[in-house]
Design a protein around this motif. Structure first.
Motif, PDB file in Angstrom:
ATOM      1  N   THR A   3       0.845  -1.189   0.000  1.00 30.69           N
ATOM      2  CA  THR A   3       0.000   0.000   0.000  1.00 30.69           C
ATOM      3  C   THR A   3       0.877   1.233   0.000  1.00 30.69           C
ATOM      4  N   VAL A   4       0.658   2.122  -0.965  1.00 32.22           N
ATOM      5  CA  VAL A   4       1.431   3.347  -1.089  1.00 32.22           C
ATOM      6  C   VAL A   4       0.455   4.504  -1.054  1.00 32.22           C
ATOM      7  N   ILE A   5       0.748   5.548  -0.293  1.00 29.04           N
ATOM      8  CA  ILE A   5      -0.141   6.698  -0.196  1.00 29.04           C
ATOM      9  C   ILE A   5       0.250   7.729  -1.245  1.00 29.04           C
ATOM     10  N   VAL A   6      -0.670   8.007  -2.170  1.00 27.98           N
ATOM     11  CA  VAL A   6      -0.448   9.038  -3.186  1.00 27.98           C
ATOM     12  C   VAL A   6      -1.753   9.795  -3.379  1.00 27.98           C
ATOM     13  N   PRO A   7      -1.697  11.089  -3.713  1.00 25.49           N
ATOM     14  CA  PRO A   7      -2.936  11.820  -3.990  1.00 25.49           C
ATOM     15  C   PRO A   7      -3.587  11.284  -5.254  1.00 25.49           C
ATOM     16  N   MET A  52      -1.719  -2.516 -25.524  1.00 23.90           N
ATOM     17  CA  MET A  52      -2.110  -3.337 -24.389  1.00 23.90           C
ATOM     18  C   MET A  52      -0.909  -3.908 -23.642  1.00 23.90           C
ATOM     19  N   ARG A  53       0.276  -3.788 -24.199  1.00 26.87           N
ATOM     20  CA  ARG A  53       1.468  -4.203 -23.462  1.00 26.87           C
ATOM     21  C   ARG A  53       1.826  -3.118 -22.455  1.00 26.87           C
ATOM     22  N   GLY A  54       2.181  -3.548 -21.274  1.00 30.27           N
ATOM     23  CA  GLY A  54       2.577  -2.592 -20.260  1.00 30.27           C
ATOM     24  C   GLY A  54       1.432  -1.929 -19.534  1.00 30.27           C
ATOM     25  N   VAL A  55       0.204  -2.450 -19.713  1.00 30.00           N
ATOM     26  CA  VAL A  55      -0.929  -1.903 -18.965  1.00 30.00           C
ATOM     27  C   VAL A  55      -0.731  -2.207 -17.478  1.00 30.00           C
ATOM     28  N   ALA A  56      -1.032  -1.234 -16.648  1.00 29.91           N
ATOM     29  CA  ALA A  56      -0.976  -1.412 -15.196  1.00 29.91           C
ATOM     30  C   ALA A  56      -2.292  -0.937 -14.601  1.00 29.91           C
ATOM     31  N   VAL A  57      -2.737  -1.611 -13.562  1.00 32.70           N
ATOM     32  CA  VAL A  57      -4.008  -1.295 -12.908  1.00 32.70           C
ATOM     33  C   VAL A  57      -3.772  -1.171 -11.410  1.00 32.70           C
ATOM     34  N   ARG A  58      -4.484  -0.255 -10.787  1.00 33.96           N
ATOM     35  CA  ARG A  58      -4.369  -0.089  -9.340  1.00 33.96           C
ATOM     36  C   ARG A  58      -5.707   0.349  -8.758  1.00 33.96           C
ATOM     37  N   ILE A  59      -5.865   0.106  -7.475  1.00 31.60           N
ATOM     38  CA  ILE A  59      -6.951   0.700  -6.705  1.00 31.60           C
ATOM     39  C   ILE A  59      -6.429   2.027  -6.183  1.00 31.60           C
ATOM     40  N   ALA A  60      -7.126   3.117  -6.496  1.00 30.39           N
ATOM     41  CA  ALA A  60      -6.616   4.448  -6.177  1.00 30.39           C
ATOM     42  C   ALA A  60      -7.653   5.242  -5.406  1.00 30.39           C
ATOM     43  N   LEU A  64      -4.691   6.128  -0.685  1.00 32.32           N
ATOM     44  CA  LEU A  64      -4.068   4.831  -0.928  1.00 32.32           C
ATOM     45  C   LEU A  64      -3.902   4.570  -2.411  1.00 32.32           C
ATOM     46  N   SER A  65      -2.953   3.687  -2.732  1.00 37.47           N
ATOM     47  CA  SER A  65      -2.759   3.194  -4.091  1.00 37.47           C
ATOM     48  C   SER A  65      -2.270   1.759  -3.988  1.00 37.47           C
ATOM     49  N   VAL A  66      -3.081   0.817  -4.471  1.00 36.36           N
ATOM     50  CA  VAL A  66      -2.780  -0.604  -4.350  1.00 36.36           C
ATOM     51  C   VAL A  66      -2.627  -1.192  -5.745  1.00 36.36           C
ATOM     52  N   PRO A  67      -1.418  -1.573  -6.159  1.00 35.41           N
ATOM     53  CA  PRO A  67      -1.247  -2.166  -7.486  1.00 35.41           C
ATOM     54  C   PRO A  67      -1.876  -3.547  -7.563  1.00 35.41           C
ATOM     55  N   LEU A  68      -2.425  -3.878  -8.728  1.00 41.34           N
ATOM     56  CA  LEU A  68      -3.050  -5.173  -8.949  1.00 41.34           C
ATOM     57  C   LEU A  68      -2.233  -5.960  -9.971  1.00 41.34           C
ATOM     58  N   ARG A  80     -10.587  -7.689  -1.781  1.00 42.11           N
ATOM     59  CA  ARG A  80     -11.387  -6.888  -0.861  1.00 42.11           C
ATOM     60  C   ARG A  80     -10.450  -6.024  -0.022  1.00 42.11           C
ATOM     61  N   ASN A  81     -10.751  -4.741   0.051  1.00 43.24           N
ATOM     62  CA  ASN A  81      -9.922  -3.793   0.783  1.00 43.24           C
ATOM     63  C   ASN A  81     -10.853  -2.816   1.500  1.00 43.24           C
ATOM     64  N   GLN A  82     -10.929  -2.926   2.807  1.00 50.33           N
ATOM     65  CA  GLN A  82     -11.879  -2.114   3.565  1.00 50.33           C
ATOM     66  C   GLN A  82     -11.552  -0.627   3.474  1.00 50.33           C
ATOM     67  N   GLU A  83     -10.265  -0.296   3.418  1.00 53.05           N
ATOM     68  CA  GLU A  83      -9.906   1.114   3.300  1.00 53.05           C
ATOM     69  C   GLU A  83     -10.376   1.688   1.967  1.00 53.05           C
ATOM     70  N   ALA A  84     -10.254   0.895   0.897  1.00 49.49           N
ATOM     71  CA  ALA A  84     -10.718   1.348  -0.419  1.00 49.49           C
ATOM     72  C   ALA A  84     -12.232   1.543  -0.422  1.00 49.49           C
ATOM     73  N   LEU A  85     -12.963   0.685   0.268  1.00 53.07           N
ATOM     74  CA  LEU A  85     -14.410   0.851   0.370  1.00 53.07           C
ATOM     75  C   LEU A  85     -14.760   2.122   1.128  1.00 53.07           C
ATOM     76  N   ARG A  86     -14.082   2.353   2.243  1.00 49.70           N
ATOM     77  CA  ARG A  86     -14.351   3.567   3.022  1.00 49.70           C
ATOM     78  C   ARG A  86     -13.986   4.825   2.248  1.00 49.70           C
ATOM     79  N   ASP A  87     -12.927   4.726   1.440  1.00 54.62           N
ATOM     80  CA  ASP A  87     -12.407   5.889   0.717  1.00 54.62           C
ATOM     81  C   ASP A  87     -13.152   6.140  -0.588  1.00 54.62           C
ATOM     82  N   ASP A  88     -14.120   5.264  -0.937  1.00 50.94           N
ATOM     83  CA  ASP A  88     -14.803   5.350  -2.227  1.00 50.94           C
ATOM     84  C   ASP A  88     -13.779   5.425  -3.353  1.00 50.94           C
ATOM     85  N   ALA A  89     -12.845   4.493  -3.346  1.00 47.46           N
ATOM     86  CA  ALA A  89     -11.732   4.477  -4.290  1.00 47.46           C
ATOM     87  C   ALA A  89     -12.204   4.103  -5.693  1.00 47.46           C
TER      88      ALA A  89
END
Length: 237
Positions: A3-7, A52-60, A64-68, A80-89
């Motif tokens: 988990t990395v914190i970024v705006p 499509m090569r090099g595509v990256a996805v994250r929960i933002a 928080l920023s969570v790479p997938l 499932r990430n409770q912080e992402a749910l609370r943050d409406d990520a």
């Protein structure tokens, strides 16, 4: 899980984490449609210029920023990430929002290559609508209006028009169960075969038009174990 914190400021084309988790919940509730399958989400190209090569996805989110982890077919499991749910990520990709489309990906084991199981497709539709994955924006796709954004209406109606994509350009699609077999009519291929060039830019099928098809997911006379078979354009004669 790192988990990395970024705006982060939400882009309206990003997918809501809460809605995608609602799709996960729908999958869990209706798992009987595809009892041996698991759920992944998949990114597909929307424009011919999409790399499509090099595509990256994250929960933002704002905090928080969570790479997938992406598979080779650009599919991923949404944790499932409770912080992402609370943050409406949001779930975001490192591509322009209008350059990608999103689908649920549900594949039962043991289904032969070049075929799909109808119950898997039924569940893909229900998860996809619940998760708000489809982003068509033309009056032609009026079935995605507020009145038709629930799976019961879209996925159980002959007018639902939920588009699926084969792995390669299709020449024909048929459905088979036991001795019963039917070839799908032309209007169930290529987004109904009626899109003009101006309409096509509003459809998330625009670069995948020759791979697009509708399936009889609304027709209860076909059981979930019915098999959808593809005749591909590049098949040997």
């Amino acid at each position: 899980m790192q988990t990395v914190i970024v705006p982060y400021v939400r882009d309206p084309v990003d997918k809501s984490y809460r809605k995608m988790m609602a799709g996960v919940a729908r999958f869990e509730r209706e798992h009987a449609l595809a009892p041996a399958a698991s759920l992944r989400f998949r990114l597909l190209p929307r424009l011919p210029t999409t790399a499509m090569r090099g595509v990256a996805v994250r929960i933002a989110g704002e905090r928080l920023s969570v790479p997938l982890a992406l598979d080779d077919d650009n599919s991923f499991v949404l944790p499932r990430n409770q912080e992402a749910l609370r943050d409406d990520a949001a779930v975001v990709a490192n591509r322009r929002g209008d350059s990608l489309t999103w689908r649920a990906s549900i594949h039962s084991p043991g289904v032969a290559p070049g075929t799909r199981r109808l119950g898997d497709l039924r569940l893909e539709c229900r998860v996809g609508i619940e998760a708000a994955l489809v982003s068509n924006s033309s009056p032609m796709f009026g079935w995605l209006s507020d009145a038709l954004t629930n799976a019961e209406q879209v996925c159980t109606s002959a007018d639902g028009n939920y588009l699926f994509f084969a792995e390669r350009p299709v020449f024909g699609v048929s459905v088979r169960h036991g001795a019963r077999a039917e070839v799908m009519p032309f209007n169930m291929l290529y987004a109904g075969g009626r899109l003009t060039a101006s309409d096509l830019r509003f459809c998330d099928c625009q670069v995948l038009l020759d791979r697009s098809f509708y399936a009889p997911i609304f027709d209860a006379s076909w059981p979930d174990d019915a098999i959808v078979e593809f005749e591909y354009m590049d098949d040997a004669p």
